[in-house]
Design a protein around this motif. Structure first.
Motif, mmCIF file in Angstrom:
data_model
loop_
_atom_site.group_PDB
_atom_site.id
_atom_site.type_symbol
_atom_site.label_atom_id
_atom_site.label_comp_id
_atom_site.label_asym_id
_atom_site.label_seq_id
_atom_site.Cartn_x
_atom_site.Cartn_y
_atom_site.Cartn_z
ATOM 1 N N VAL A 95 6.497 16.324 -7.578
ATOM 2 C CA VAL A 95 7.204 15.754 -6.423
ATOM 3 C C VAL A 95 7.902 16.874 -5.699
ATOM 4 O O VAL A 95 7.749 17.058 -4.492
ATOM 5 C CB VAL A 95 8.216 14.699 -6.878
ATOM 6 N N MET A 113 15.726 13.026 -13.141
ATOM 7 C CA MET A 113 15.378 11.658 -12.740
ATOM 8 C C MET A 113 15.051 11.601 -11.257
ATOM 9 O O MET A 113 14.211 10.824 -10.822
ATOM 10 C CB MET A 113 16.529 10.705 -13.046
ATOM 11 N N VAL A 114 15.759 12.415 -10.466
ATOM 12 C CA VAL A 114 15.546 12.363 -9.022
ATOM 13 C C VAL A 114 14.226 13.030 -8.651
ATOM 14 O O VAL A 114 13.514 12.576 -7.760
ATOM 15 C CB VAL A 114 16.730 13.026 -8.303
ATOM 16 N N LEU A 146 5.914 5.460 -10.162
ATOM 17 C CA LEU A 146 6.853 4.549 -9.497
ATOM 18 C C LEU A 146 6.480 4.298 -8.044
ATOM 19 O O LEU A 146 6.916 3.332 -7.455
ATOM 20 C CB LEU A 146 8.270 5.111 -9.572
ATOM 21 N N LEU A 169 5.211 0.907 -7.413
ATOM 22 C CA LEU A 169 6.199 -0.154 -7.236
ATOM 23 C C LEU A 169 6.603 -0.259 -5.772
ATOM 24 O O LEU A 169 6.681 -1.341 -5.208
ATOM 25 C CB LEU A 169 7.452 0.168 -8.059
ATOM 26 N N ASP A 170 6.845 0.891 -5.164
ATOM 27 C CA ASP A 170 7.265 0.869 -3.766
ATOM 28 C C ASP A 170 6.165 0.319 -2.879
ATOM 29 O O ASP A 170 6.416 -0.445 -1.958
ATOM 30 C CB ASP A 170 7.618 2.289 -3.309
ATOM 31 N N ARG A 225 6.042 -3.262 -2.770
ATOM 32 C CA ARG A 225 7.094 -3.873 -1.944
ATOM 33 C C ARG A 225 6.776 -3.740 -0.464
ATOM 34 O O ARG A 225 7.558 -4.122 0.376
ATOM 35 C CB ARG A 225 8.437 -3.215 -2.226
ATOM 36 N N GLU A 261 6.192 -0.879 1.170
ATOM 37 C CA GLU A 261 6.682 0.318 1.830
ATOM 38 C C GLU A 261 6.001 1.504 1.185
ATOM 39 O O GLU A 261 6.113 1.705 -0.013
ATOM 40 C CB GLU A 261 8.184 0.484 1.641
ATOM 41 N N ARG A 278 6.044 5.401 1.052
ATOM 42 C CA ARG A 278 6.811 6.565 1.483
ATOM 43 C C ARG A 278 6.237 7.806 0.844
ATOM 44 O O ARG A 278 5.931 7.774 -0.311
ATOM 45 C CB ARG A 278 8.267 6.432 1.075
#
Lengths: 670, 220
Positions: free
Chosen positions: B94, B144-145, B209, B212-213, B216, B218, B220
């Motif tokens: 990331v 985590m970020v 993850l 998951l977005d 929903r 979205e 990104r």
């Protein structure tokens, strides 16, 4: 100690009563509830009055292990609280008496009954609180209870909005008070009033606190531009509650202002009076101008409350200005005038709201445009409301005249001040007050004339019946008191002396020694007023005039005109209407006070539509202050709304960024 | 306190921060889990040394719990989860390694500045411990970020918790009950997260993850 204990017992009983009602869901308990609140309030009134008249100058305190665990709840009754307790509890007793009759017409009594005693309890509790925590708690308690009462008729159009605006403004006001008390308590965190009194704020803190308190209590009392909720919320409640909110709850706000400025803040600076004077005078004029153009009877009264609050704040501002410049005698006069007007307004505003409630019961309408000729159908109500209207218009020999006269006497002392700002400001404020007083007269001539005189403008008015005896008794008692306090003002002034003495350190000269029940605020050579004399003169001249008219004019032969100017059978609609009566004032002040626009729509020849005449009025405070504020809040909310839809990682990053930011702040602190 | 014991405590706590840095740049899941087990071992060492220095026998229990759960049970469980999910080959990027490491260095220096200034009155060992503990917490949060995979987020969370344990044992007089309950809550968190991992996997065919977005609506 016993008195404070008694009042706490009173509060507890009222709250428990309300809770029991809500629990029991007893639908038929209306008479019992109002009977109980009547008895409790009367006993509380007598106790407070006895304290005020008997043990003058002494304060009773009590500490209970409630509230914050490390400080407990402090209570105290001194002369100032005793006076306001007497005003509140007398108003509450009158409202309870009135509501025994009026409450029977309530459709959903359970929406009113539980909250009514709780509301009374909240007001009493504010007045006996002696630490900031208890004060704010009681203050919010009072706000919420009254909010529940405003929402009693929530299905009627506009009431939901009224409740929303009210609760928002009440919260904003409480927030300002919270900040004010936080500043007053300082870094020690001791929130008892005794501790606040003891350490005295620095001038800067005192100035900020003055502003915050003016905002916090002003939003409750209805100072312009914080008044917008008042004309919405007060009429929305049932009439006896409207009376309490207008006549009594605004007084609790004034108590809060006086408690902080004259007691907790210490000696005022010379300029403290200026903001209070300016807002007070603006409030008085704007309030009465709006009262003059309303066509809803209860809204007229609500706006008139704003005007009277303005008058009281002007008097308080005068007291601050004189006290800050060392003129204690003049300050005592101004403060006496303020307290006297508090008492008077609670009497005649309750009376007038009761009258409006009676009219509402009899006609089912609050719209002035559907009334008329009610005096013939409701003679007793008509008489009492007439007395109330005359009193609120400050006509001698009634009580409203005395307090406003005292305010003007204080204004006339302003040339003695050394500050040029005050020397120039106070006469200007006096001129605005005079304007407000004259407009108030016009306002109530209009309200009374349209509602009670002339001929009925609709079937509601022509079928109106006199209301029940309970309501009439309540109105009658208040009307008689309006007259008595107007005729014997010296008694009231002497009773107020210990409060003024405690707050300012000086009092007006004792009035009981002056012959023939005159009052002389400064010296008899300068100015004096004798209510009794004026009363006898008015009564005798009125009787003489009536006799002369009946003796000479009525007996003469009268000839009626054959064609009657083209109106042989005048329709009631050709009478002056509420709107047409206020049109001159609307034209004169309309452009700058409410941006009034008149529009006439004439159908072309041949078209059978009626012509229409529309007037639009704008509350500039709403348009220039609140609408932009609401817009900003809306835009910010739109922006922040995006934060609701982030991914988990972005939320974590937000938390992380906040943590790092706080650590950075901590690192760069020292 | 003598010089040696202070130096040893300093060494072990510093080792914990070092392992946190090593966690930051592991992009293979098995390597990440091994590193996490190593961190738990170092933490157990540190706690054990604290128990010896402070003469607090209950800290030995804490050390044992840490060793048993964090160094063995949790890494093994996560290992098996990763194996069963078949994601052990996945590489996640990331944020690139170098900026992450630089951010980590900045965070460590920030926590040093803050903690050493705030705790001026305390004794030297507690000060060092708190500063290192805050570093470990911040590095765990940073992990985590910067990670996207659910398993590496779990590891970040656990290593954050390691920092908390370090802080707790550095301060004298921490009751045993608190530590045991924290340890068990971490275990329960592992169970819950493990179940969630499988549910996410079932639903989306991935433990990324991002899925998951996307579900929903979205991306990104």
């Amino acid at each position: 100690m016993p008195l404070v204990g008694f009042f706490i017992g009173d509060v507890v009983l009222l709250v428990l009563g309300g809770a029991a009602l809500a629990w029991g869901r007893q639908r038929r308990g209306s008479d019992a509830v109002y009977g109980a609140t009547l008895v409790l309030s009367l006993v509380a009134f007598v106790a407070a009055l006895a304290h005020l008249l008997g043990a003058s100058g002494t304060a009773e305190t009590l500490v209970l292990p409630l509230g914050l665990p490390w400080s407990g709840a402090h209570f105290r009754i001194d002369a100032l609280s005793a006076f306001f307790l007497a005003v509140v509890d007398f108003g509450a007793a009158a409202a309870s008496l009135y509501a025994i009759g009026y409450g029977r017409h309530e459709h959903e009594p359970l929406r009113v009954l539980p909250f009514f005693p709780v509301f009374l309890a909240g007001m009493n509790l504010v007045l006996i609180a002696d630490d900031a925590f208890t004060f704010l708690l009681a203050w919010e308690f009072m706000s919420l209870a009254s909010w529940a009462l405003v929402m009693a008729h929530h299905r009627e159009a506009g009431n939901l909005r009224a409740g929303l605006v009210y609760v928002t403004m009440a919260s904003a006001g409480t927030f300002a008070l919270l900040l004010a008390f936080g500043l007053l308590a300082g870094t020690d965190g001791d929130f008892t009033f005794a501790a606040i009194r003891a350490h005295g704020p620095t001038p800067v803190v005192a100035a900020v606190v003055l502003g915050l308190v003016l905002f916090g209590t002003g939003s409750k009392a209805g100072l312009v531009p914080l008044h917008v909720w008042l004309p919405l919320a007060h009429p929305a409640a049932p009439s006896h509650v409207s009376a309490l909110m207008s006549g009594v709850m605004t007084k609790v706000a004034i108590y809060g202002f006086m408690r902080v400025t004259f007691d907790l803040l210490g000696t005022p600076s010379w300029w403290w009076g200026i903001p209070v004077l300016i807002t007070g005078a603006t409030t008085a004029v704007i309030g009465v101008l709006f009262a003059l153009v309303q066509s809803d009877l209860k809204r007229v009264l609500a706006y008139s409350t704003i005007e009277n609050i303005g008058v009281i704040f002007v008097a308080l501002g005068l007291a601050l200005a004189f006290l800050g410049n060392g003129f204690t005698a003049a300050a005592a006069l101004a403060m006496t005038a303020a307290l006297f007007h508090v008492l008077n307004h609670s009497l005649f505003k309750n009376l007038l709201f009761f009258g409006a409630g009676a009219v509402l019961t009899a006609t089912g309408s609050r719209d002035l445009g559907r009334m008329g000729g009610l005096l013939n159908r409701m003679p007793a109500t008509g008489l009492f409301v007439l007395i109330g209207c005359a009193a609120i218009s400050a006509l001698p020999p009634l009580n409203g005249f005395v307090s406003e006269w005292l305010v003007f006497q204080a204004i006339l002392l302003s040339p003695a001040l050394w500050s040029w700002a005050l020397k120039l400001l106070i006469p200007a404020v006096g001129a605005m007050l005079a304007l407000a007083a004259a407009l108030a007269g016009a306002c109530f001539v209009r309200a009374y004339g349209i509602a009670f005189l002339g001929r009925p403008r609709g079937p509601e008015a022509s079928d109106a019946r006199e209301v029940d005896r309970w309501s009439l008794t309540a109105m009658g008692v208040l009307a008689v008191l309006c007259l008595l306090t107007g005729i014997f003002p010296g008694v009231v002034i002497d009773a107020l002396a210990p409060i003024v003495q405690a707050a300012i350190g000086a009092a007006m000269p004792s009035q009981s020694a002056i012959a023939w029940l005159s009052i002389a605020p400064i010296a008899e050579s300068r100015s004096s007023y004798n209510g009794l004399l004026v009363f006898f003169f008015i009564v005798s001249s009125a009787l003489l005039a009536a006799y002369a008219i009946h003796r000479f004019a009525s007996a003469a032969i009268r000839r009626a005109p054959a064609w009657d100017c083209g109106f042989p059978e005048a329709d009631p609609i050709t009478q002056y209407s509420a709107e047409s009566f206020s049109q001159p004032v609307r034209r004169v002040f309309g452009n700058f006070a409410f941006r009034a626009r008149e529009r006439v729509e004439m159908p072309p020849p041949g078209d059978l539509r009626p012509a229409r005449f529309e007037v639009t009025l704008v509350d500039l405070a709403w348009e220039m202050l609140y609408a932009p504020l609401i817009g900003v809040v809306g835009r910010v909310a739109d922006v922040l709304n995006r934060v609701q839809f982030l991914t988990i990682r972005q939320y974590l990053s937000l938390v992380f960024a906040a943590l790092v930011f706080l650590l950075l702040v901590l690192a760069s602190w020292g | 306190m003598d010089r040696l014991s202070f130096d040893i405590a300093h060494l072990v706590a510093g080792g914990l921060v070092l392992v946190s840095f090593m966690l930051l740049y592991q992009d293979r899941l098995f390597a990440l889990l091994n590193m996490f087990a190593l961190q738990a071992v170092v933490l157990a060492l540190s706690v054990g040394w604290q128990a010896y220095v402070q003469d607090a026998p209950h800290l030995y229990i804490t050390a044992a719990i840490t060793l048993a759960f964090k160094a063995i049970v949790i890494p093994v469980a996560l290992h098996r989860i990763v194996a069963r999910l078949g994601i052990h080959r996945e590489v996640e990027t990331v944020v690139a390694t170098v900026p992450t490491m630089l951010a980590g260095i900045a965070l460590v220096s920030l926590s040093m500045v803050v903690m050493l200034r705030v705790t001026q009155g305390a004794d030297a060992l507690a000060r060092e411990d708190l500063a290192f503990a805050l570093s470990v917490v911040l590095l765990g949060l940073l992990m985590m970020v910067t990670r996207r995979n659910a398993v590496s987020q779990v590891v970040g969370f656990m290593s954050l918790e390691n920092g908390l344990i370090l802080a707790a044992t550095g301060a004298k007089g921490m009751p045993l009950v608190v530590e045991i309950s924290v340890a068990f809550s971490i275990l329960i968190a592992l169970i819950v997260i493990g179940i969630f991992l499988f549910r996410i996997r079932e639903r989306f065919d991935s433990v990324d993850l991002q899925a998951l977005d996307e579900s929903r609506g979205e991306s990104r």
